[in-house]
Design a protein around this motif. Structure first.
Motif: not given
Length: 479
Positions: A12-17, A58-65
DNA sequence: TCCAAGTCAATATG
DNA sequence: CATATTGACTTGGA
């Protein structure tokens, strides 16, 4: 229920950039042409969603992917391995904590990352997580903390058990999902875990060479002859095909990247040992050892090989034996850039009659042996079972028992690989043009084994093409 | 149904 | 102990 419970929390936290690869590279570039890797797309795509997402996850990893740019999987794994080894962090901890995967999966992923473009959405997930982790300044620290906590827990546990009673199982921590579940007590039905004997593997590999996609009937025959469950044979073929494909990817990557440039790499030289042959292969002891950096990608003697098949309707013949021949026939028609490149290595080839003589010179052993034949008599390619199968079964000679002694050193192609010459080619440019890369290894590689693998891959491709023959839809083949 | 891609988890190795 | 290998299972697509 197979959720990976925890994972969400930390990532969660490191979603940043988001990910962006800092790793520029290795590259060397001879022709300084900087262009490349940067992702072109960035341009518009207005929304592209807020990668830089703000705190909340809010972005799940899947969204990030989904929004992630192309990542250099090889580079990522390389860096992850460095960081882990440099800090004495194990894959188990890393996998369970950061990736939500088991140790074995992590090992596999780190050792054989598939190129980004060949990964499914799901398959990209771990790489995005790794990139995220690499970008996190406190990554190591966090893992170390975890490690400490684990140790503490362990100690405590041990203590109690030793001096106390309470052998309570560690049980999965906390996680709720309880799910009734069975206590799993005494059913010792644990399923033993099938372990194929070397001879059985050899037999299956031989069968694969002749027919990578055996018909149900053939599978049954194999199962019977080898005294294995049908499902085991089926699974073996699935796994083998898939793993062979992977080997090819690896070589593409390695050949493509990597150049020398000693630079700062960590001391770990190990990672690159690529795959070694599998068990039995025998002979070969030769190795191309070469320069340190030479990067031998050779896995020698691998038996993965081709098959000339044509499955389906016709029949094909083939049956080459030990030697292995590459199906050159396919050449022909059209090729797109990539296709062409892919083939290139196969055809250029020159050395057609490359020796197949054992590259002796090696030391002791001298397994001269006589030679093994490995022709599979039956294999009528097509159906019809031919009861005759009984005769020479797949197991060379013997009946279908699992005796152990046999052991013939199977043929196996001498490695003969030549080291790749250095040459840091720059196939990347091409790669970047198309989303897929394929070129890579072809280059000056005349490596025999490589050719075999390519051939195997081609056969897979052919198989798929034939299968899909019905529909047309030109583009999109991605080999 | 078959297949491929991902994984798991038991076992092998180091 | 850690890491590597590998048969089997799970998912998702035709």
């Amino acid at each position: 229920a197979p959720e990976s419970p925890m994972s969400s929390s930390e990532s969660v936290k490191s979603l940043t950039e988001l990910v962006q690869q800092p790793c520029p590279a290795i590259e060397t570039s001879k022709d300084g042409k900087p262009q490349e890797s940067s992702e072109p797309p960035v341009s518009e795509s207005q929304s592209t969603t807020p990668l830089p997402l703000s705190g909340h996850s809010a972005l799940s990893i899947q969204e990030l992917v989904a929004v992630s740019p192309e990542l250099d999987t090889y580079g990522i794994t390389k860096r992850v391995k460095e960081v882990l080894t440099d800090n004495n962090l194990g894959q188990r901890l890393f996998g369970e904590t950061i990736l939500g995967l088991t140790q074995g999966s992590v090992s596999d992923l780190l050792a054989r990352p598939k190129p980004w473009h060949k990964l499914s959405l799901k398959g990209r997930e771990p790489f995005v997580r790794m990139q995220l982790w690499l970008n996190d300044p406190n990554n190591v620290e966090k893992l170390m903390d975890m490690k400490r906590m684990e140790k503490k827990a362990y100690m405590k546990r041990r203590h109690s058990s030793v001096s106390d009673s309470q052998p309570c199982e560690p049980s999965s921590v906390g996680i709720d999902y309880s799910q009734g579940a069975s206590p799993q007590p005494q059913h010792q039905l644990k399923k033993p875990r099938v372990v194929l004997a070397p001879e059985e593997k050899e037999a299956l590999k031989r069968a694969y060479q002749q027919k990578p996609y055996p018909s149900p009937k053939t599978i049954e025959e194999l199962a019977t002859q080898l005294n294995l469950k049908t499902s085991t044979v089926i699974n073996w073929f699935h796994n083998y095909r898939s793993r062979i494909r992977r080997e090819l990817f690896i070589e593409e990557i390695q050949a493509g990247s990597q150049s020398q440039a000693g630079s700062s790499d960590s001391p770990s030289a190990r990672s690159s040992r690529a795959v070694h042959s599998s068990e039995g292969d025998s002979c070969d002891g030769v190795d191309t050892e070469g320069l340190p950096e030479g990067k031998q990608s050779g896995l020698e003697a691998d038996e993965y090989s081709n098959a000339t098949t044509k499955s389906q309707g016709g029949q094909a013949e083939s049956a080459f034996e030990a030697g292995e021949e590459v199906p050159q026939d396919v050449r022909s028609s059209e090729k797109t850039e990539s296709f062409h490149l892919g083939m290139e290595s196969l055809e250029d080839t020159d050395d057609e009659g490359r020796l197949k003589a054992p590259r002796q010179s090696s030391p002791p052993g001298s397994q001269s042996s006589g030679e093994t034949l490995e022709t599979m008599p039956n294999s009528a390619t097509e159906e019809d079972a031919s009861t005759s199968a009984a005769s020479t079964s797949v197991l060379t000679g013997e009946s279908s028992f699992k005796s152990k002694e046999s052991s013939e050193k199977m043929l196996s192609v001498p490695s003969t690989s030549s080291t790749l010459a250095a040459g840091s080619q720059k196939a990347n440019s091409i790669q970047s043009l198309f989303s897929f890369s394929e070129a890579a290894s072809s280059k000056n590689t005349r490596d025999n084994t490589l050719r075999k693998k390519k051939a195997a891959n081609l056969n897979n491709i052919i198989h798929r093409l034939e299968k899909a023959a019905s529909r047309e839809e030109p583009v999109e083949w991605e080999f």
